[in-house]
Design an enzyme around this catalytic site. Sequence first.
Site, short mmCIF file in Angstrom:
data_model
loop_
_atom_site.label_atom_id
_atom_site.label_comp_id
_atom_site.label_asym_id
_atom_site.label_seq_id
_atom_site.Cartn_x
_atom_site.Cartn_y
_atom_site.Cartn_z
N ASP A 49 0.80 -1.22 0.00
CA ASP A 49 0.00 0.00 0.00
C ASP A 49 0.84 1.27 0.00
OD1 ASP A 49 0.96 -0.49 2.52
OD2 ASP A 49 -0.86 0.11 3.58
N GLU B 150 11.19 -2.13 13.38
CA GLU B 150 12.26 -1.72 12.47
C GLU B 150 13.60 -1.63 13.19
OE1 GLU B 150 8.42 0.28 11.03
OE2 GLU B 150 9.44 -0.12 12.93
#
Length: 308
Positions: A154, A253
Amino acid sequence: MDTDVRAKDFAFPELKPPHVDLRLDDQIVTSVSLGIHTRLQEPKEVDDSIGPPLKQLIVVTPTYNRGFQAYFLNRLGQVLRLVKPPLVWIVVEEKVASFETAEILRRTGVMYRHVVCTRSPSEPKDRGVHQRNAALEHIERHKVDGIVFFADDDNVYTVELFESLRTIRRFGTWPVAMLAPSKNKAILEGPVCNGSQVIGWHTNEKSKRLRRFHVDMSGFAFNSSILWDPKRWGRPYSNPIRQLDTVKEGFQETTFIEQVVEDESQMEGILPGCSRIMNWHLHLDTSNLIYPKGWLLEKNLEITLAIK
């Protein structure tokens, strides 16, 4: 009868063929020539501009059954087909590789691998973590060589970004433009660079300032051999490098990157100065989409208008 022919002279009359005119369409053919025309092939010039082969890009995309899934995959696929090969697109689905997704991947014309993640997430935020780990396991097991990039379906990407990934030796990072969850402003997250040296970080969220590295999931890439050849990179341990589902959302992350590099000195800023925005994270939520009356959402991949 004189049979001695040794001293005799013989004279033969001159024999000439009769004169014949050959006519084709009332034209006299006076001569016929047969010949073979040959031309030596000129030596081809050597193109000095041809350099070493391009590094392979390994684009990892987790996807799941939802509204606009087909649109997102087609959009990303059309970008990837503009990128110079070699490139392999690893698309990961949950539980089963659906026919609809496979059909979309085939139509893009991009070389792909359709991987299934069999682990069920306990929370929605862990879905992408497990799917990316399935791709990492696939890359490690098959020793797929190249530059690994996590590209969610997306997000929005430029072709320039993918071409820039090939300059990465170990670990590369760049700033990502993000639409704030409130949807009323844009923020920047990623490295501050001096040339290709990372010297700091852009961050705007107080709750995430405790992170070691302030990078979006689509804001870094790394050499795949780090996964399956730790000695080459001087890693002191050989534990599998994976994303963690035991940390808070927003910390996946940094905890992953901490397994790949020790500090900023082992990072490379992409492009020089990290001054270009080459991808956008829009935080689009399609779970509450409202479709017009009479529309049917079939398997969350295609929208069909009912005929009355």
